[in-house]
Enzyme design. Structure first.
Site, mmCIF file in Angstrom:
data_model
loop_
_atom_site.group_PDB
_atom_site.id
_atom_site.type_symbol
_atom_site.label_atom_id
_atom_site.label_comp_id
_atom_site.label_asym_id
_atom_site.label_seq_id
_atom_site.Cartn_x
_atom_site.Cartn_y
_atom_site.Cartn_z
ATOM 1 N N LEU A 69 -24.022 -15.130 50.731
ATOM 2 C CA LEU A 69 -23.476 -14.837 49.405
ATOM 3 C C LEU A 69 -24.362 -13.817 48.705
ATOM 4 C CD1 LEU A 69 -21.524 -15.458 47.050
ATOM 5 C CD2 LEU A 69 -23.080 -17.301 46.388
ATOM 6 N N HIS B 223 -35.694 -19.822 44.798
ATOM 7 C CA HIS B 223 -36.048 -18.517 44.243
ATOM 8 C C HIS B 223 -35.343 -18.368 42.885
ATOM 9 C CE1 HIS B 223 -36.154 -14.100 43.915
ATOM 10 N NE2 HIS B 223 -37.099 -14.107 44.844
#
Length: 341
Positions: free
Chosen positions: A127, A231
């Site tokens: 993605l 992240h």
């Protein structure tokens, strides 16, 4: 206005650019011309494949295309069954108890155990939405349309659906979790290890990874701090998946310690709340509700989003001819749709 469709050979230059833009830690799309070309060929073959009794290791890769300009806005994929050909590794975060009755001492310790527990699972992957298009609802649509594809073609997928979330690393690609492993077991940096995995060279994992459980308290404090953390750029994707019913079951990536989340396909909210509707062509749409819509095809799959109405009783959806053309359907055809929440 945009359309999501299966990737094609003509998309190779744009997919290569996306691989370059995605940066370190995006394992499923390494910057490798031959691999990206093969990835497109594999996807084209997957969309043409017939349904088999057992899910096969097919890779469905899609692109989001801006209708007016033809620009590729991003990409998104589904792996139907991981680990059937190449080992699919994770660390499982568990506990071990050290207890001495005689000394009246009772201690628990977290341990990381190398495993292949998700072999055969369906994986949401690859993605990436390009920066210039990161506004409004595009990111949500690029993720959620996959649930319509899963709902419509469940026979092609596993009952367990997972998503690996990118773990913590800095702008140079340095991962605190990997730094500890590198120091004690490997002699390569995180971007190199990540790249080798992305191009399918995973033998080194079995050869060099510690064979026994790793006590978490033996890791550096920096490494311990990022286990199960994502992240900063991945936080919205994790939030979206959690809203769909995905949960973290203590499985983490072996390189950066990022979490893997999972859900049963039948319990994913968009899968549950989607349904088949018959298309009714109208001159104009009059609604403020965003509806994510896909046709029911595989090789000719198309998806988009429109502000339209769903008649829940009669199972009718109203579309203009423009939207019908985008979806490659006509009046009287069925589409799968769900409210975009």
């Amino acid at each position: 206005m945009f359309v999501i469709r299966p990737i094609q050979e003509k998309d190779y230059p744009e997919l290569l650019k996306i691989a370059e833009e995605s940066g370190h830690g995006f394992t499923s799309l390494p910057v490798n011309e031959e691999l990206i070309s093969n990835k497109i060929k594999r996807a084209e073959a997957s969309f043409k494949s017939q349904v088999s009794e057992q899910p096969e290791e097919h890779g469905f890769l899609f692109v989001m295309e801006e209708v007016a300009t033809g620009k590729i806005m991003g990409t998104s994929g589904i792996e139907s069954a991981v680990g059937l050909e190449d080992a699919f590794y994770h660390y499982h975060l568990g506990k071990v108890v050290h207890h001495s009755r005689e000394l009246n001492i009772y201690n628990t310790a977290d341990i990381l155990t190398l495993c292949n527990d998700y072999t055969g699972a369906t994986e949401l992957c690859t993605l990436f939405l390009r920066e210039e298009f990161r506004k409004g609802i595009t990111g949500r649509v690029l993720s959620k349309f996959r649930f319509l594809f899963l709902a419509q073609h469940q026979e092609r997928f596993s009952s367990t659906v997972i998503a690996e979330m990118r773990g913590v690393s800095d702008e140079n690609g340095d991962s605190p979790f990997w730094q500890w492993l590198e120091k004690h077991f490997f002699s390569m940096d995180f971007p190199t290890a990540d790249y080798l995995t992305g191009i399918g060279q995973k033998v080194f994992i079995a050869e060099l990874m510690p064979k026994y459980p790793v006590y978490v308290n033996l890791l550096s404090e920096d490494a311990q701090a990022v286990i199960g953390k994502v992240h900063k750029n991945t936080e919205p994707a994790l939030k979206l998946l959690k809203s769909e019913g995905f949960s973290y079951k203590n499985y983490v990536d072996i390189f950066d310690g990022g979490p893997t989340v999972e859900a049963n396909i039948a319990n994913i909210h968009t899968v549950q709340n989607s349904d088949l509707y018959t298309v009714e062509i109208v001159d104009a749409l009059d609604s403020d509700k965003n509806i994510i819509i896909s046709n029911t095809f595989v090789e000719e799959f198309r998806a988009t989003v429109a502000k339209t109405k769903l008649d829940q009783e009669q199972k009718i959806i109203t579309l203009t001819q423009e939207y019908a053309d985008i979806l490659k359907v006509k009046g009287g055809d069925q589409v799968r749709a769900a409210v975009l929440k």
